[in-house]
Design an enzyme around this catalytic site. Structure first.
Site, PDB file in Angstrom:
ATOM      1  N   HIS A  55      -3.979  13.803 -60.513  1.00  0.00           N
ATOM      2  CA  HIS A  55      -4.330  14.307 -61.716  1.00  0.00           C
ATOM      3  C   HIS A  55      -4.034  15.702 -62.342  1.00  0.00           C
ATOM      4  O   HIS A  55      -3.604  16.656 -61.620  1.00  0.00           O
ATOM      5  CB  HIS A  55      -6.142  14.845 -61.375  1.00  0.00           C
ATOM      6  CG  HIS A  55      -6.896  13.554 -60.965  1.00  0.00           C
ATOM      7  ND1 HIS A  55      -7.207  12.411 -61.894  1.00  0.00           N
ATOM      8  CD2 HIS A  55      -7.667  13.362 -59.744  1.00  0.00           C
ATOM      9  CE1 HIS A  55      -7.865  11.563 -61.016  1.00  0.00           C
ATOM     10  NE2 HIS A  55      -8.077  12.218 -59.942  1.00  0.00           N
ATOM     11  N   GLN A 106      -5.573   1.052 -63.173  1.00  0.00           N
ATOM     12  CA  GLN A 106      -5.867  -0.314 -62.693  1.00  0.00           C
ATOM     13  C   GLN A 106      -5.015  -1.263 -63.632  1.00  0.00           C
ATOM     14  O   GLN A 106      -4.591  -2.054 -63.069  1.00  0.00           O
ATOM     15  CB  GLN A 106      -7.303  -0.691 -62.680  1.00  0.00           C
ATOM     16  CG  GLN A 106      -8.150   0.158 -61.619  1.00  0.00           C
ATOM     17  CD  GLN A 106      -8.859   1.351 -62.120  1.00  0.00           C
ATOM     18  OE1 GLN A 106      -8.202   2.019 -62.816  1.00  0.00           O
ATOM     19  NE2 GLN A 106      -9.838   1.813 -61.576  1.00  0.00           N
ATOM     20  N   LYS A 134       7.322   1.384 -29.338  1.00  0.00           N
ATOM     21  CA  LYS A 134       7.962   2.480 -29.350  1.00  0.00           C
ATOM     22  C   LYS A 134       7.668   3.118 -30.747  1.00  0.00           C
ATOM     23  O   LYS A 134       8.191   2.186 -31.572  1.00  0.00           O
ATOM     24  CB  LYS A 134       9.210   2.707 -28.752  1.00  0.00           C
ATOM     25  CG  LYS A 134       9.858   3.953 -28.509  1.00  0.00           C
ATOM     26  CD  LYS A 134       9.136   4.551 -27.227  1.00  0.00           C
ATOM     27  CE  LYS A 134       9.892   5.654 -26.678  1.00  0.00           C
ATOM     28  NZ  LYS A 134       9.134   6.292 -25.186  1.00  0.00           N
ATOM     29  N   ASN A 182      -3.866   8.686 -58.168  1.00  0.00           N
ATOM     30  CA  ASN A 182      -3.830   9.282 -59.325  1.00  0.00           C
ATOM     31  C   ASN A 182      -3.936  10.695 -59.421  1.00  0.00           C
ATOM     32  O   ASN A 182      -4.667  11.430 -58.894  1.00  0.00           O
ATOM     33  CB  ASN A 182      -5.383   8.870 -60.262  1.00  0.00           C
ATOM     34  CG  ASN A 182      -5.253   9.219 -61.663  1.00  0.00           C
ATOM     35  OD1 ASN A 182      -4.259   9.778 -62.298  1.00  0.00           O
ATOM     36  ND2 ASN A 182      -6.088   8.612 -62.381  1.00  0.00           N
ATOM     37  N   THR A 230       8.597   0.638 -22.967  1.00  0.00           N
ATOM     38  CA  THR A 230       8.761   1.167 -24.558  1.00  0.00           C
ATOM     39  C   THR A 230      10.112   1.966 -24.562  1.00  0.00           C
ATOM     40  O   THR A 230      10.623   2.235 -25.512  1.00  0.00           O
ATOM     41  CB  THR A 230       7.955   2.185 -24.931  1.00  0.00           C
ATOM     42  OG1 THR A 230       7.699   3.209 -23.996  1.00  0.00           O
ATOM     43  CG2 THR A 230       6.313   1.412 -24.966  1.00  0.00           C
ATOM     44  N   ASP A 231      10.442   2.579 -23.298  1.00  0.00           N
ATOM     45  CA  ASP A 231      11.901   3.244 -23.249  1.00  0.00           C
ATOM     46  C   ASP A 231      13.034   2.260 -23.550  1.00  0.00           C
ATOM     47  O   ASP A 231      14.012   2.598 -24.244  1.00  0.00           O
ATOM     48  CB  ASP A 231      12.095   3.946 -22.034  1.00  0.00           C
ATOM     49  CG  ASP A 231      13.308   4.803 -21.842  1.00  0.00           C
ATOM     50  OD1 ASP A 231      13.235   5.805 -22.712  1.00  0.00           O
ATOM     51  OD2 ASP A 231      14.139   4.562 -20.936  1.00  0.00           O
ATOM     52  N   ARG A 244      -3.603  11.746 -72.064  1.00  0.00           N
ATOM     53  CA  ARG A 244      -3.400  12.377 -70.958  1.00  0.00           C
ATOM     54  C   ARG A 244      -2.170  12.170 -70.302  1.00  0.00           C
ATOM     55  O   ARG A 244      -1.253  11.157 -70.340  1.00  0.00           O
ATOM     56  CB  ARG A 244      -4.663  11.926 -70.085  1.00  0.00           C
ATOM     57  CG  ARG A 244      -4.782  10.406 -69.461  1.00  0.00           C
ATOM     58  CD  ARG A 244      -5.637  10.210 -68.276  1.00  0.00           C
ATOM     59  NE  ARG A 244      -5.565   8.798 -67.966  1.00  0.00           N
ATOM     60  CZ  ARG A 244      -6.228   8.328 -66.921  1.00  0.00           C
ATOM     61  NH1 ARG A 244      -7.124   9.080 -66.105  1.00  0.00           N
ATOM     62  NH2 ARG A 244      -5.751   7.084 -66.678  1.00  0.00           N
ATOM     63  N   PHE A 246      -8.301   7.134 -71.080  1.00  0.00           N
ATOM     64  CA  PHE A 246      -9.311   6.811 -70.286  1.00  0.00           C
ATOM     65  C   PHE A 246     -10.605   7.138 -70.644  1.00  0.00           C
ATOM     66  O   PHE A 246     -11.029   8.204 -71.040  1.00  0.00           O
ATOM     67  CB  PHE A 246      -9.095   7.362 -69.005  1.00  0.00           C
ATOM     68  CG  PHE A 246     -10.054   6.924 -67.700  1.00  0.00           C
ATOM     69  CD1 PHE A 246     -10.089   5.444 -67.231  1.00  0.00           C
ATOM     70  CD2 PHE A 246     -11.183   7.588 -67.125  1.00  0.00           C
ATOM     71  CE1 PHE A 246     -10.889   4.865 -66.417  1.00  0.00           C
ATOM     72  CE2 PHE A 246     -12.007   7.169 -66.226  1.00  0.00           C
ATOM     73  CZ  PHE A 246     -11.707   5.770 -65.758  1.00  0.00           C
TER      74      PHE A 246
END
Length: 276
Positions: A240, A212, A12, A238, A57-58, A169, A152
């Protein structure tokens, strides 16, 4: 042509559960999303439609809510272990169970008033099988930003490379992390606080030459400072931020006004493990 049944499971998904503790005028509230999944000797329902071994599942959903009342919820890791052990112990055909839980954050406004924080989501995944139990804690959507201290450059260039190198940055990400515990006797709340503190501390304190490098520093800080963690898996989009060109309006832009792009984005993923 021949074929056969491979790995299979059922359960579920996304049982939305709110538990309110009313022991006095100051209430406590916990908001969860719980998913269960069972494996085992369950081929008959696929092959012949025989449901004699299928816990519905109930029933799994009802167990989640009943256990919240009968046992309470101390931590999501402990609640997940409780549910997984119950399903395996009470259903002979079931040999394994996985319980995934998300916990949503709320800020207290008063004794019985709360506001959804919109912040990071705490997660846990409990897997129980013949080899034993495994607990994985986690956090999703932990948004972090450094407005400087990130570079970078030095990457290869080909005919399709247009990105300019930079020595300053914005670095922003939504941290999605999962950590495997070394055992089942951790202080789950304290470990969550320690891991998230290590992640944010390393992000804040690392002068980044790449996302990284930051990922490795974050994972390493967790391993160094939280002995209950065997490994941590990180997924860092990332997010940006690009300087917006204000020159058409006769304005300069000394690294102050940015366009925050939501897609596409770089996605950096990795695992940092404790050496044995």
């Amino acid at each position: 042509m021949t074929f056969s049944l491979g790995d299979n499971s059922y359960g579920k998904a996304e049982c939305r559960l709110v538990r309110v503790v009313r022991d006095g005028p100051r209430h406590e509230m916990i908001d969860l999303n719980v998913s269960t999944s069972l494996t085992g000797d369950l081929a008959d329902t696929h092959l012949t439609g025989d449901n004699a071994k299928v816990l519905t599942t109930d029933a799994q959903k009802n167990t989640v809510y009943a256990f919240a009342r009968e046992h309470g919820i101390s931590t999501i890791e402990e609640f997940g272990l409780l549910l997984a052990r119950h399903f395996v112990a009470t259903q002979e055909p079931v040999h394994g169970a996985r319980v995934g839980i998300e916990r949503y954050s709320w800020n207290r406004l008063g004794d019985h008033s709360f506001a959804r924080s919109g912040g990071a989501v705490r997660t846990a995944a409990v897997t129980l099988g013949p080899a034993g139990a495994e607990v994985v804690g986690g956090v999703r959507g932990l948004t972090l930003m450094n407005t400087t201290g990130s570079e970078f450059h030095g990457f290869p260039r080909d005919r399709y490379t247009t990105l300019a190198e930079t020595t300053d940055r914005i670095l922003a990400t939504d941290v999605n992390a999962e950590w495997l515990f070394t055992g089942l006797d951790a202080d789950w709340d304290a470990a969550y606080t320690a891991v998230t503190g290590a992640l944010t501390g390393a992000f804040t304190g690392t002068h980044s030459l790449s996302l990284q490098q930051t990922l490795y520093a974050m994972g390493g800080r967790v391993i160094e400072t939280v002995p209950e963690v065997a490994e941590v898996r990180l997924s860092l989009p990332n997010k940006h931020h690009f300087l917006f060109d204000l020159s058409p309006f006769g304005l300069d832009n000394p690294d102050e006004v940015y366009y925050a792009a939501d897609r596409p984005y770089g996605l950096i993923e990795g695992t940092v493990k404790r050496e044995k």
